[in-house]
Design a protein around this motif. Structure first.
Motif, PDB file in Angstrom:
ATOM      1  N   ARG A  21      32.912  40.228  39.928  1.00 15.71           N
ATOM      2  CA  ARG A  21      34.031  39.432  40.453  1.00 15.71           C
ATOM      3  C   ARG A  21      33.533  38.412  41.475  1.00 15.71           C
ATOM      4  O   ARG A  21      33.976  37.266  41.499  1.00 15.71           O
ATOM      5  CB  ARG A  21      35.106  40.338  41.056  1.00 15.71           C
ATOM      6  CG  ARG A  21      35.833  41.170  40.005  1.00 15.71           C
ATOM      7  CD  ARG A  21      37.093  41.821  40.520  1.00 15.71           C
ATOM      8  NE  ARG A  21      36.896  42.670  41.681  1.00 15.71           N
ATOM      9  CZ  ARG A  21      36.536  43.949  41.619  1.00 15.71           C
ATOM     10  NH1 ARG A  21      36.302  44.531  40.454  1.00 15.71           N
ATOM     11  NH2 ARG A  21      36.406  44.658  42.717  1.00 15.71           N
ATOM     12  N   HIS A  22      32.586  38.805  42.323  1.00 13.97           N
ATOM     13  CA  HIS A  22      32.017  37.875  43.314  1.00 13.97           C
ATOM     14  C   HIS A  22      31.239  36.749  42.630  1.00 13.97           C
ATOM     15  O   HIS A  22      31.311  35.596  43.046  1.00 13.97           O
ATOM     16  CB  HIS A  22      31.125  38.620  44.312  1.00 13.97           C
ATOM     17  CG  HIS A  22      31.878  39.533  45.217  1.00 13.97           C
ATOM     18  ND1 HIS A  22      32.817  39.092  46.125  1.00 13.97           N
ATOM     19  CD2 HIS A  22      31.840  40.884  45.347  1.00 13.97           C
ATOM     20  CE1 HIS A  22      33.326  40.118  46.769  1.00 13.97           C
ATOM     21  NE2 HIS A  22      32.753  41.222  46.325  1.00 13.97           N
ATOM     22  N   SER A  23      30.499  37.089  41.594  1.00  7.83           N
ATOM     23  CA  SER A  23      29.747  36.079  40.846  1.00  7.83           C
ATOM     24  C   SER A  23      30.695  35.087  40.174  1.00  7.83           C
ATOM     25  O   SER A  23      30.463  33.875  40.198  1.00  7.83           O
ATOM     26  CB  SER A  23      28.860  36.773  39.809  1.00  7.83           C
ATOM     27  OG  SER A  23      28.173  35.819  39.041  1.00  7.83           O
ATOM     28  N   GLY A  32      40.862  37.821  43.717  1.00  2.00           N
ATOM     29  CA  GLY A  32      40.551  37.287  45.037  1.00  2.00           C
ATOM     30  C   GLY A  32      39.746  36.010  45.030  1.00  2.00           C
ATOM     31  O   GLY A  32      38.877  35.828  45.873  1.00  2.00           O
ATOM     32  N   ILE A  33      40.000  35.126  44.079  1.00  2.00           N
ATOM     33  CA  ILE A  33      39.302  33.849  44.044  1.00  2.00           C
ATOM     34  C   ILE A  33      40.101  32.852  44.874  1.00  2.00           C
ATOM     35  O   ILE A  33      41.260  32.587  44.582  1.00  2.00           O
ATOM     36  CB  ILE A  33      39.122  33.351  42.594  1.00  2.00           C
ATOM     37  CG1 ILE A  33      38.320  34.377  41.796  1.00  2.00           C
ATOM     38  CG2 ILE A  33      38.449  31.986  42.577  1.00  2.00           C
ATOM     39  CD1 ILE A  33      38.214  34.060  40.326  1.00  2.00           C
ATOM     40  N   ARG A  34      39.457  32.351  45.914  1.00  2.00           N
ATOM     41  CA  ARG A  34      40.117  31.438  46.832  1.00  2.00           C
ATOM     42  C   ARG A  34      40.728  30.253  46.067  1.00  2.00           C
ATOM     43  O   ARG A  34      40.109  29.691  45.182  1.00  2.00           O
ATOM     44  CB  ARG A  34      39.117  30.946  47.863  1.00  2.00           C
ATOM     45  CG  ARG A  34      39.731  30.234  49.036  1.00  2.00           C
ATOM     46  CD  ARG A  34      38.730  29.964  50.127  1.00  2.00           C
ATOM     47  NE  ARG A  34      37.362  30.274  49.732  1.00  2.00           N
ATOM     48  CZ  ARG A  34      36.328  29.520  50.022  1.00  2.00           C
ATOM     49  NH1 ARG A  34      36.458  28.434  50.704  1.00  2.00           N
ATOM     50  NH2 ARG A  34      35.125  29.866  49.642  1.00  2.00           N
ATOM     51  N   ASN A  35      41.945  29.886  46.439  1.00  2.00           N
ATOM     52  CA  ASN A  35      42.685  28.765  45.858  1.00  2.00           C
ATOM     53  C   ASN A  35      43.176  29.021  44.436  1.00  2.00           C
ATOM     54  O   ASN A  35      43.551  28.078  43.738  1.00  2.00           O
ATOM     55  CB  ASN A  35      41.875  27.466  45.896  1.00  2.00           C
ATOM     56  CG  ASN A  35      41.524  27.049  47.299  1.00  2.00           C
ATOM     57  OD1 ASN A  35      42.314  27.229  48.225  1.00  2.00           O
ATOM     58  ND2 ASN A  35      40.331  26.514  47.476  1.00  2.00           N
ATOM     59  N   ALA A  67      33.752  34.369  41.184  1.00  2.00           N
ATOM     60  CA  ALA A  67      34.361  33.569  42.255  1.00  2.00           C
ATOM     61  C   ALA A  67      33.415  32.460  42.709  1.00  2.00           C
ATOM     62  O   ALA A  67      33.844  31.323  42.926  1.00  2.00           O
ATOM     63  CB  ALA A  67      34.747  34.462  43.436  1.00  2.00           C
ATOM     64  N   ALA A  68      32.132  32.760  42.813  1.00  2.00           N
ATOM     65  CA  ALA A  68      31.160  31.741  43.226  1.00  2.00           C
ATOM     66  C   ALA A  68      31.088  30.615  42.198  1.00  2.00           C
ATOM     67  O   ALA A  68      31.064  29.430  42.562  1.00  2.00           O
ATOM     68  CB  ALA A  68      29.784  32.378  43.417  1.00  2.00           C
ATOM     69  N   ASP A  69      31.064  30.964  40.903  1.00  2.00           N
ATOM     70  CA  ASP A  69      31.044  29.941  39.848  1.00  2.00           C
ATOM     71  C   ASP A  69      32.301  29.074  39.892  1.00  2.00           C
ATOM     72  O   ASP A  69      32.234  27.857  39.779  1.00  2.00           O
ATOM     73  CB  ASP A  69      30.935  30.577  38.463  1.00  2.00           C
ATOM     74  CG  ASP A  69      29.524  30.962  38.090  1.00  2.00           C
ATOM     75  OD1 ASP A  69      28.596  30.689  38.884  1.00  2.00           O
ATOM     76  OD2 ASP A  69      29.344  31.533  36.996  1.00  2.00           O
ATOM     77  N   VAL A  70      33.442  29.707  40.044  1.00  2.00           N
ATOM     78  CA  VAL A  70      34.714  28.974  40.064  1.00  2.00           C
ATOM     79  C   VAL A  70      34.768  28.034  41.270  1.00  2.00           C
ATOM     80  O   VAL A  70      35.161  26.874  41.139  1.00  2.00           O
ATOM     81  CB  VAL A  70      35.909  29.952  40.049  1.00  2.00           C
ATOM     82  CG1 VAL A  70      37.211  29.241  40.356  1.00  2.00           C
ATOM     83  CG2 VAL A  70      35.996  30.655  38.698  1.00  2.00           C
ATOM     84  N   LEU A  71      34.347  28.513  42.421  1.00  2.00           N
ATOM     85  CA  LEU A  71      34.360  27.651  43.613  1.00  2.00           C
ATOM     86  C   LEU A  71      33.390  26.482  43.467  1.00  2.00           C
ATOM     87  O   LEU A  71      33.667  25.370  43.902  1.00  2.00           O
ATOM     88  CB  LEU A  71      34.040  28.472  44.857  1.00  2.00           C
ATOM     89  CG  LEU A  71      35.119  29.458  45.278  1.00  2.00           C
ATOM     90  CD1 LEU A  71      34.624  30.349  46.412  1.00  2.00           C
ATOM     91  CD2 LEU A  71      36.395  28.737  45.675  1.00  2.00           C
TER      92      LEU A  71
END
Length: 164
Positions: free
Chosen positions: A18-20, A49-52, A22-26
């Motif tokens: 999930r963190h990986s 929990g992906i920001r925005n 989120a990093a790609d999406v951001l």
């Protein structure tokens, strides 16, 4: 212009995945994210929990298998008109407005067998509700050789060429 990201994530129950994601999406800054093979269990999935990306729709089956999600960036002007989700977690259809333009968003995770009959069934469901611009994302689990295996489906008088 609408920027769309589509990933087969092969399971998102592990926090590191999930963190990986989120990093790609951001980093890539898409407006819409389509995810396949999320492996969430119906009504028991972890928050992404992906920001925005506070607007999130999920179709999940009864077990931790399959699953599709559509995430929409918070700064996109968004209005949902209709949502159709597969109880087996194989597809999700959203008829919506994004930045004041009507779209039908389809996210598909096709089975490993009988792909063409499954895709035909999904396209039939889509044809009953499709409005505005049609966007189909997903993992069709099917590869075609255009020189010998082109399948054409009809959708509201238009033509869709099935490809991965």
């Amino acid at each position: 212009m609408l920027k769309i990201l589509s990933y087969n994530v092969k399971g998102l129950n592990a926090p590191v995945k999930r963190h990986s994601l989120a990093a790609d999406v951001l980093r890539l800054k898409p407006d819409v994210v389509c995810l396949q093979e999320t492996h969430f269990k119906r009504l028991a999935h972890p928050p992404l929990g992906i920001r925005n990306f506070s607007t999130q729709y999920h179709a999940a089956g009864p077990t931790k298998a399959r699953g599709v999600s559509i995430l929409i960036r918070s700064d996109v002007v968004y209005q949902l008109h209709r949502k159709i989700s597969d109880p087996q977690g194989r597809y999700l259809i959203l008829v919506c407005s994004l930045n004041h333009k009507t779209y039908t968003l389809v996210n598909v995770y096709s089975p490993n067998t009988e792909q063409l009959s499954f895709i035909s069934g999904v396209l039939h469901r889509v044809s009953l509700v499709a409005t505005g611009v049609l966007l189909i994302c997903g993992d069709l689990n099917y590869s075609i050789d255009p020189s010998r295996d082109v399948r054409i489906f009809s959708l509201n008088g238009g033509r869709i060429i099935c490809s991965t």
